[in-house]
Write an enzyme that holds these catalytic residues in place. Structure first.
Site, PDB file in Angstrom:
ATOM      1  CD1 TRP A 101      55.344  73.425   5.837  1.00  0.00           C
ATOM      2  CD2 TRP A 101      54.187  72.904   7.689  1.00  0.00           C
ATOM      3  NE1 TRP A 101      56.109  73.742   6.934  1.00  0.00           N
ATOM      4  CE2 TRP A 101      55.428  73.442   8.077  1.00  0.00           C
ATOM      5  CE3 TRP A 101      53.293  72.494   8.675  1.00  0.00           C
ATOM      6  CZ2 TRP A 101      55.799  73.585   9.426  1.00  0.00           C
ATOM      7  CZ3 TRP A 101      53.657  72.639  10.012  1.00  0.00           C
ATOM      8  CH2 TRP A 101      54.892  73.175  10.376  1.00  0.00           C
ATOM      9  CG  ASP A 171      49.603  76.368   4.392  1.00  0.00           C
ATOM     10  OD1 ASP A 171      49.947  77.545   4.582  1.00  0.00           O
ATOM     11  OD2 ASP A 171      50.045  75.406   5.060  1.00  0.00           O
ATOM     12  CE  LYS A 195      56.609  79.507   9.180  1.00  0.00           C
ATOM     13  NZ  LYS A 195      55.658  78.557   8.700  1.00  0.00           N
TER      14      LYS A 195
HETATM   15  C1  LIG Z   1      54.975  77.228   9.336  1.00  0.00           C
HETATM   16  C2  LIG Z   1      53.952  76.620   8.457  1.00  0.00           C
HETATM   17  C3  LIG Z   1      52.784  76.022   8.960  1.00  0.00           C
HETATM   18  C4  LIG Z   1      52.509  75.887  10.432  1.00  0.00           C
HETATM   19  O1  LIG Z   1      52.208  77.086  11.001  1.00  0.00           O
HETATM   20  P1  LIG Z   1      51.841  77.234  12.559  1.00  0.00           P
HETATM   21  O2  LIG Z   1      51.468  78.662  12.622  1.00  0.00           O
HETATM   22  O3  LIG Z   1      53.065  76.873  13.337  1.00  0.00           O
HETATM   23  O4  LIG Z   1      50.709  76.321  12.847  1.00  0.00           O
HETATM   24  C5  LIG Z   1      51.864  75.529   8.048  1.00  0.00           C
HETATM   25  N1  LIG Z   1      52.068  75.602   6.729  1.00  0.00           N
HETATM   26  C6  LIG Z   1      53.192  76.159   6.216  1.00  0.00           C
HETATM   27  C7  LIG Z   1      53.365  76.209   4.732  1.00  0.00           C
HETATM   28  C8  LIG Z   1      54.165  76.678   7.063  1.00  0.00           C
HETATM   29  O5  LIG Z   1      55.281  77.227   6.540  1.00  0.00           O
END
Ligand SMILES: *Cc1c(COP(=O)(O)O)cnc(C)c1O
Length: 359
Positions: A101, A171, A195
């Site tokens: 990511w 993030d 998540k």
């Molecule tokens: C799942 C995830 C993403 C991507 O998320 P989307 O909503 O599919 O764009 C980005 N960063 C992390 C840490 C993730 O777990």
């Protein structure tokens, strides 16, 4: 019977929340209308949305000088919006490559300007992180960026760097509200909700208000944080269903002890699972012990054939989503907030039994 859901995202939700959504879907609180049929301007949606934002602020301990809202586009859109807004011409931004990511975020940022890597985990195959105390922003940095929990590699920052006046952006898609976080250390925290907070569709944004003064001008409307902050995410139609589900889920987190309650749950579940891995020579965790994720537990078996067998038999035993991400292989148990302790107990017994039969 409900399966035990170890999927990485979209992922398990509290059954109470699913039942609440079901019960309220057709006629929301006796108002003769479904939440997903209502206008997003005023009325019952906005009332619910304001409560959602207030509860999120309360659970996260967000200070007054931050905006909080939800957008569409997933966390992935933020990989581009962050440099578009904050990577100023002639300056640079600090990024770390710690797994899938943050690597994606880094590669998007490079399309907009100069990027300094303060850490690159390529050589260790993304199994370790830098010591936060050793991390310093570079002199011309517009911001420092990190991913607090790499969902695929199963690696998590336990502490964060002190970046002084340089804005820190994180993030937190996969560990949001799984532990208390000092929001004031960050200029921006964001993530997809699918998540730990709800069903896919919404992205949460927590941003210090002064960031807006540092942003590039003249961006297209949807890509401009200034506009979203002014409209608290309601510039265009928001993902209403996802936001409603997040609201119910935040209420569930609050009833279950808030961020500290979630941390206690996470420590119990992750502790039990890592103990099972560490106490055997059959299972092995590739991740540096100091930075093991409490949300995504990655582990390997002695051979890929055994890993395939493990996935198949665990599915038959009612446990879904234990196959590792296609990019790294192996196994991964995502044990987010909503996953009950019993599911982890079940998994650990299954692992011990599997070892006894195949070890
Ligand atoms: C799942 C995830 C993403 C991507 O998320 P989307 O909503 O599919 O764009 C980005 N960063 C992390 C840490 C993730 O777990």
């Amino acid at each position: 019977m409900r399966k035990m859901n170890f999927f990485a995202g979209p992922s398990t939700m509290p059954v109470e929340v699913l039942e609440e959504l079901r019960d309220q879907l057709v006629d929301y609180e006796g108002q003769g209308l479904s939440m997903i049929e209502a206008s997003h301007r005023g009325g019952m949606f906005e009332e619910m949305y304001d409560e959602c934002l207030a509860t999120f602020r309360e659970l996260m301990g967000v200070p007054e000088n931050y905006d909080v809202y939800f957008l569409g586009g997933g966390a992935t859109l933020q990989f581009a919006m962050i440099p578009m807004n904050f990577l100023l011409p002639g300056k640079s931004a600090d990024y770390s490559k710690t797994g899938t990511w943050s690597n994606k975020a880094t590669s998007d940022a490079k399309k907009f300007g100069s990027v300094n890597l303060f850490f690159d985990g390529t050589e260790s195959n993304f199994t370790t992180l830098p010591d936060p105390k050793s991390v310093k922003p570079s002199p011309d940095s517009c911001y420092m960026y990190l991913c607090s929990n790499e969902t695929i590699g199963g690696i998590e920052w336990q502490d964060f760097p002190d970046t002084g006046d340089v804005p820190l952006i994180a993030d937190m898609s996969s560990d949001i509200l799984s532990r208390p976080v000092d929001v004031s250390k960050f200029a921006m925290i964001y993530g997809g909700v699918q998540k730990n907070l709800g069903p896919a569709g919404a992205t949460f944004i927590i941003m210090r208000k002064d960031m807006l003064e540092r942003r590039n001008e003249n961006l297209p409307a949807y890509l401009d944080y200034g506009l979203h902050a002014k409209e608290k995410g309601l510039y265009n139609t928001p993902p209403v269903f996802s936001i409603w589900a997040v609201k119910c889920n935040l209420d569930w987190i609050k009833r279950n002890g808030g961020a500290q309650g979630m941390l206690d749950r996470a420590c119990k579940k992750a502790g039990m699972l890592y103990d099972t891995i560490d106490s055997s020579d059959f299972f092995r965790s590739p991740v540096d012990k100091r930075y093991r994720s409490r949300m995504n537990v990655v582990f390997r078996l002695p051979s890929e054939d055994l890993e395939k067998k493990f996935v198949k038999e665990s599915q038959e035993a009612g446990m879904l989503g234990l196959k590792g991400h296609r990019s790294v292989g192996g196994l991964r148990a995502s044990i987010y907030n909503a996953l009950p302790m019993e599911a982890v107990e079940n998994l650990c017994s299954f692992m011990k039994e599997f070892e006894r039969k195949n070890g």
